[in-house]
Scaffold this active site. Structure first.
Site, PDB file in Angstrom:
ATOM      1  N   THR A 133       0.813  -1.204   0.000  1.00 55.32           N
ATOM      2  CA  THR A 133       0.000   0.000   0.000  1.00 55.32           C
ATOM      3  C   THR A 133       0.853   1.264   0.000  1.00 55.32           C
ATOM      4  OG1 THR A 133      -1.575   1.272   1.369  1.00 55.32           O
ATOM      5  CG2 THR A 133      -0.103  -0.210   2.523  1.00 55.32           C
ATOM      6  N   ASP A 134       0.284   2.351  -0.513  1.00 53.52           N
ATOM      7  CA  ASP A 134       0.982   3.632  -0.455  1.00 53.52           C
ATOM      8  C   ASP A 134       1.080   4.176   0.967  1.00 53.52           C
ATOM      9  OD1 ASP A 134      -1.696   4.343  -0.085  1.00 53.52           O
ATOM     10  OD2 ASP A 134      -1.808   5.674  -1.817  1.00 53.52           O
ATOM     11  N   GLU A 135       0.302   3.636   1.891  1.00 58.23           N
ATOM     12  CA  GLU A 135       0.286   4.152   3.260  1.00 58.23           C
ATOM     13  C   GLU A 135       1.614   3.946   3.992  1.00 58.23           C
ATOM     14  OE1 GLU A 135      -3.324   3.691   5.575  1.00 58.23           O
ATOM     15  OE2 GLU A 135      -4.359   2.952   3.791  1.00 58.23           O
ATOM     16  N   TYR A 157      -1.468  -0.206  11.175  1.00 61.49           N
ATOM     17  CA  TYR A 157      -1.655  -0.929   9.920  1.00 61.49           C
ATOM     18  C   TYR A 157      -0.512  -0.676   8.955  1.00 61.49           C
ATOM     19  CZ  TYR A 157      -3.059  -1.423   5.051  1.00 61.49           C
ATOM     20  OH  TYR A 157      -3.058  -1.711   3.706  1.00 61.49           O
ATOM     21  N   LYS A 161       2.492  -3.165   7.402  1.00 59.04           N
ATOM     22  CA  LYS A 161       2.713  -3.401   5.974  1.00 59.04           C
ATOM     23  C   LYS A 161       4.130  -3.008   5.578  1.00 59.04           C
ATOM     24  CE  LYS A 161       0.411  -4.722   3.191  1.00 59.04           C
ATOM     25  NZ  LYS A 161       0.224  -6.120   2.681  1.00 59.04           N
TER      26      LYS A 161
END
Length: 332
Positions: A133-135, A157, A161
């Site tokens: 993810t870009d997060e 989260y 990741k």
């Protein structure tokens, strides 16, 4: 080709499986037609995993379903044995849930990924595609992240990741395992569990309920239709370079307030149905991915405009109440 899809009964994973199996010849527009793809889905069927997501391809003889947890050594070992490729979607992914309790995110996203990587190494898997993810980058005020940008996650989260990304890449550098990592922007489309913003807002509005808008509504996200995301993953699986990271984006940035306006309009509702709520803890202000690398190397470009994709998504939720009403009732 034998492909193991972890989390293949979830929102994005099931789209990948349907994309692989939903068209005769095992492909769809812009997706390599691996012939014949033998697809095994490994999914724990937690709250967001749903075998109904695989209903359109449930009778395909090329599909095998295994219920199991990626944290279970024996389950993973049996599932990975004999596979050519692992495409790893399985993850705990809801930021608000990670704020309320981080432990499942760490054990699933980090330790579960390590379990899969070990099994891939033992069994000589030819390629391991790790979907992220870009997060993991945190927040960016201007411009867009490139694949070499430093990681600075701000939620449990995204931190879990980021850890799993680094683990996956370490298995390439240390052991020579063929690993590629993809990082995507915010996904939307059919079969998305109705706790995420677009299906939550759409289903609430269709039922005449109110919708919550965090803070001032100024947080910016890039929106990517799930089918375009899966097209990008398929290109990376097929032609991506080992040890590399590829960004998959949609190319349309909106503030949450702008997105809310579009959803209100699509559902025939007004701003009186919006309830401002306190902002999320550690809420990243803006995400933006640079997709130059995947575009130049692999020929990726988003094909579904946000206007078209949102209209089709709202229509899908309007026409498929039998899919989402039981999910919302179970969590009422």
């Amino acid at each position: 080709m034998r492909i193991l899809v972890t989390g293949g009964a979830g929102f994005i994973g099931s789209e990948y499986v349907r994309t692989l199996l939903g068209v005769p010849g095992g492909g769809a527009a812009g997706v390599p037609a691996w012939k014949p793809p033998q697809v095994t889905v490994l999914d724990a069927l937690t709250y967001s995993g749903n075998v109904a997501n695989l209903a359109p391809v449930a009778d395909d003889p090329r599909l095998r379903f295994v219920q199991g947890d990626i944290r279970d050594h024996d389950v993973v070992d049996r599932a990975v044995a004999g596979q050519d490729v692992v495409v790893h979607f399985a993850a705990e992914s809801h930021v608000d849930r990670s704020i309320a309790g981080a432990a499942p995110f760490v054990t699933t996203n980090v330790l579960g990924t390590q379990n899969l990587l070990d099994a891939a190494l033992r069994h000589g898997v030819a390629r391991f595609v790790h979907v992220s993810t870009d997060e993991v980058y945190g927040s960016i005020a201007d411009g867009a992240w490139t694949e070499d940008w430093p990681l600075a996650p701000n939620s449990p989260y995204s931190a879990s990741k980021a850890g799993s990304d680094l683990l996956a890449l370490s298995y390439h550098r240390t052991h020579g395992l063929d690993v590629v990592v993809t990082r995507c922007s915010n996904n939307y489309g059919p079969y998305q569990y109705p706790e995420k913003v677009i299906p939550l807002f759409v289903t609430n509005l269709l039922d005449g309920h109110r919708v919550p808008l965090y803070g001032d509504g100024g947080n910016v996200r890039d929106w990517l239709h799930v089918h375009d995301h899966c097209r990008g993953i398929a290109l990376v699986q097929d032609k991506g370079r080992a040890g590399e990271i590829y960004h998959i984006g949609g190319g349309t940035e909106l503030t949450n307030k702008e997105l809310t306006a579009r959803l209100l309009d699509a559902c025939g509702a007004g701003w009186d149905r919006v309830t401002p709520v306190a902002d999320r803890k550690g809420h990243d202000r803006r995400y933006a991915l640079d997709i130059t690398k995947i575009s130049k190397e692999l020929g990726y470009a988003p094909s579904i405009t946000l206007d078209t994709g949102l209209a089709e998504t709202v229509r899908w939720y309007r026409d498929n109440r039998d899919w989402w009403e039981p999910l919302k009732a179970a969590n009422a």
